[in-house]
Design an enzyme around this catalytic site. Structure first.
Site, PDB file in Angstrom:
ATOM      1  N   GLN A  58     -62.842  48.338 -38.619  1.00 27.85           N
ATOM      2  CA  GLN A  58     -63.365  48.493 -39.978  1.00 27.85           C
ATOM      3  C   GLN A  58     -62.648  49.593 -40.761  1.00 27.85           C
ATOM      4  OE1 GLN A  58     -65.682  46.747 -41.692  1.00 27.85           O
ATOM      5  NE2 GLN A  58     -66.080  45.338 -40.013  1.00 27.85           N
ATOM      6  N   GLY A  77     -59.293  41.724 -33.196  1.00 30.26           N
ATOM      7  CA  GLY A  77     -59.987  42.940 -32.780  1.00 30.26           C
ATOM      8  C   GLY A  77     -60.695  42.786 -31.444  1.00 30.26           C
ATOM      9  N   SER A  78     -61.319  41.647 -31.228  1.00 34.97           N
ATOM     10  CA  SER A  78     -62.065  41.451 -29.981  1.00 34.97           C
ATOM     11  C   SER A  78     -61.141  41.536 -28.774  1.00 34.97           C
ATOM     12  CB  SER A  78     -62.763  40.085 -29.981  1.00 34.97           C
ATOM     13  OG  SER A  78     -63.674  40.008 -31.054  1.00 34.97           O
ATOM     14  N   THR A 121     -46.529  32.715 -26.540  1.00 38.62           N
ATOM     15  CA  THR A 121     -45.589  32.766 -27.663  1.00 38.62           C
ATOM     16  C   THR A 121     -46.262  33.430 -28.851  1.00 38.62           C
ATOM     17  OG1 THR A 121     -44.564  30.765 -26.830  1.00 38.62           O
ATOM     18  CG2 THR A 121     -44.081  31.347 -29.128  1.00 38.62           C
ATOM     19  N   SER A 178     -57.726  44.661 -36.625  1.00 32.58           N
ATOM     20  CA  SER A 178     -57.718  43.216 -36.833  1.00 32.58           C
ATOM     21  C   SER A 178     -57.292  42.890 -38.254  1.00 32.58           C
ATOM     22  CB  SER A 178     -59.126  42.675 -36.576  1.00 32.58           C
ATOM     23  OG  SER A 178     -59.173  41.307 -36.902  1.00 32.58           O
ATOM     24  N   CYS A 216     -74.010  37.770 -35.824  1.00 33.70           N
ATOM     25  CA  CYS A 216     -74.552  36.745 -34.924  1.00 33.70           C
ATOM     26  C   CYS A 216     -76.064  36.638 -35.056  1.00 33.70           C
ATOM     27  CB  CYS A 216     -74.161  37.030 -33.492  1.00 33.70           C
ATOM     28  SG  CYS A 216     -73.823  38.740 -33.168  1.00 33.70           S
ATOM     29  N   HIS A 268     -57.699  40.253 -40.264  1.00 30.59           N
ATOM     30  CA  HIS A 268     -58.573  39.600 -41.255  1.00 30.59           C
ATOM     31  C   HIS A 268     -59.601  40.552 -41.865  1.00 30.59           C
ATOM     32  CE1 HIS A 268     -62.519  38.637 -39.160  1.00 30.59           C
ATOM     33  NE2 HIS A 268     -61.792  38.951 -38.097  1.00 30.59           N
TER      34      HIS A 268
HETATM   35  C1  LIG Z   1     -64.678  42.242 -36.826  1.00 36.64           C
HETATM   36  C2  LIG Z   1     -64.768  43.305 -35.825  1.00 36.64           C
HETATM   37  C3  LIG Z   1     -64.285  43.116 -34.513  1.00 36.64           C
HETATM   38  C4  LIG Z   1     -63.735  41.810 -34.044  1.00 36.64           C
HETATM   39  O1  LIG Z   1     -62.498  41.501 -34.619  1.00 36.64           O
HETATM   40  P1  LIG Z   1     -61.952  40.006 -34.549  1.00 36.64           P
HETATM   41  O2  LIG Z   1     -60.570  40.089 -35.074  1.00 36.64           O
HETATM   42  O3  LIG Z   1     -62.856  39.197 -35.416  1.00 36.64           O
HETATM   43  O4  LIG Z   1     -62.006  39.591 -33.125  1.00 36.64           O
HETATM   44  C5  LIG Z   1     -64.367  44.167 -33.636  1.00 36.64           C
HETATM   45  N1  LIG Z   1     -64.884  45.353 -34.009  1.00 36.64           N
HETATM   46  C6  LIG Z   1     -65.354  45.570 -35.245  1.00 36.64           C
HETATM   47  C7  LIG Z   1     -65.879  46.921 -35.602  1.00 36.64           C
HETATM   48  C8  LIG Z   1     -65.319  44.556 -36.193  1.00 36.64           C
HETATM   49  O5  LIG Z   1     -65.788  44.787 -37.418  1.00 36.64           O
END
Ligand SMILES: *Cc1c(COP(=O)(O)O)cnc(C)c1O
Length: 394
Positions: free
Chosen positions: A178, A69-70, A236, A198, A323, A200
């Site tokens: 989310q 996501g980041s 890759t 994302s 964090c 996970h």
């Molecule tokens: C977890 C999250 C991210 C970051 O996603 P990653 O895959 O951990 O880099 C970005 N935005 C929101 C709203 C998130 O909950």
């Protein structure tokens, strides 16, 4: 253990693990190689792209795989900033409670000369579309507003915001990390130009995600190198992760309506139970929030101590932002909805999922009640509140 921190990450599903291991064992070739073994990996990659595109109402060519996501947020925002700069448009509209992947990218762009307007999210934690409209300028090159907030779970009126942006011809990005896999997300309904997700966060593996970029959206590379992802994301491909992400998403969307209903009931029971704690308050609107999200403030306690004591009782929760460790700053999201520092410090986010049983919900309620009472019993702030030296806010 009761795991109630699904907003931070979710447990990878059996299907995702099986997909990953089978790809690692059998289809480990490089998708860019021309021999059949590599081409089989390429096929898997394209199947995953189709599966993901279908899940969100997009075309396969509009899906770009990322490391999560980041990265997707960074690439979406940086791409539109680069396009804007070429035309002398260097203004971006966003909201005060975005994820740091968005806010910190915007901060970096400010240092490069961009101007950023952050619209208010008000007490309920919801952006007002009219206020987004008012913030728009002739030099606005991007609007980026999250689909659902990761701390307080509030779902944003993104379809209306998308409509406003479309009328004005301004690109619209949404951080849907989310939302995807939890509530219906269709790029056609939302009028999005760009959308981040994302794996996970929907029971897929970590370190893999995707960026949707609609036709006509020009992406800028964050990573230079080979011609993977139509030249927009070198390196890759993470074939096992990508294949598992596609399967996890399909699985998450199976019976989504029923799952949401069941989860919403548990969420509401949790809210009802925690409300019984005096001088507490739910953060964010009670309706229109993610089915698994509960976020509370308890006056007179420290969220950190609450988490540690819940951990002793086998409950994994969060204070809201990922964090918080080592930082004394309260959550920017809670401050954005108007919580004062003292109150924001006593926050608790519980993000439950399908695996959370009714019994777990009752255990959580009982445990939180016990721990809050215990912490208050020796809290100097609580004593001052009770003695009337300080005034209760909640
Ligand atoms: C977890 C999250 C991210 C970051 O996603 P990653 O895959 O951990 O880099 C970005 N935005 C929101 C709203 C998130 O909950």
């Amino acid at each position: 253990m009761i795991y109630a921190d699904n907003a931070a990450t979710t447990k990878i599903s059996e299907t995702a693990i099986k997909t990953m291991t089978s790809v690692m064992e059998e289809t480990w070739g490089n998708p860019s190689s021309l021999y059949a073994h590599g081409q089989r990996a390429k096929e898997l990659l394209e199947e995953a792209r189709e599966e993901i595109a279908r899940a969100i109402g997009a075309e396969p060519r509009e899906i770009y795989f990322t490391s999560g996501g980041s990265e997707a947020d960074n690439q979406a925002i940086r791409s539109m900033a680069a396009q804007g700069k070429k035309k002398g448009k260097m203004h971006i509209v966003s909201s005060a409670f975005e994820h740091h992947a968005v806010l910190h990218t915007l901060k970096a762009l400010e240092k490069e000369g961009f101007e950023v307007t952050l619209v208010d999210v008000h007490e309920k934690g919801v952006v007002v579309p009219e206020e987004v409209e008012e913030a728009l300028r002739d030099d606005t090159c991007l609007v980026t507003i999250m689909f659902a907030n990761n701390e307080i779970g509030t779902i944003q009126p993104i379809a209306e915001i998308g409509e406003i942006c479309k009328k004005r011809g301004i690109p619209f990005h949404t951080d849907a990390v989310q939302a995807v896999g939890h509530i219906p997300v269709n790029v056609k309904d939302g009028k999005f130009d760009l959308l981040s997700a994302s794996a996970h966060k929907f029971h897929g593996p970590k370190g893999v995600g995707f960026l949707y970029a609609g036709k006509g959206v020009r992406l800028t590379n964050l990573i230079e190198g080979g011609a993977q992802e139509r030249g927009k994301r070198a390196g890759t491909e993470n074939v096992p992760g990508i294949a598992a992400m596609a399967k996890a998403l399909t699985e998450a969307l199976e019976g989504l309506e029923e799952k949401r209903e069941r989860l919403t009931k548990k969420r509401d029971r949790l809210i009802e139970g925690l409300k019984e704690i005096e001088h507490s308050a739910l953060n964010g609107a009670a309706d229109n929030r993610l089915p698994g999200n509960v976020n509370f403030c308890f006056e007179g306690i420290e969220g950190e101590s609450l988490l540690l004591l819940l951990d002793d009782k086998g409950i994994c929760a969060s204070s809201g932002s990922a964090c918080t460790s080592g930082s004394l700053d309260p959550s920017h999201v809670l401050l954005a909805i108007g919580r004062v520092h003292d109150v924001a410090h006593g926050s608790l986010r519980l993000s439950i999922d399908e695996e959370t049983s009714d019994e777990d919900v009752e255990t959580i309620i009982r445990s939180v009640k016990e721990v809050v009472e215990y912490l208050r019993s020796f809290s100097p702030i609580w004593r001052d509140l009770v003695n009337g030296k300080k005034e209760f806010i909640l």
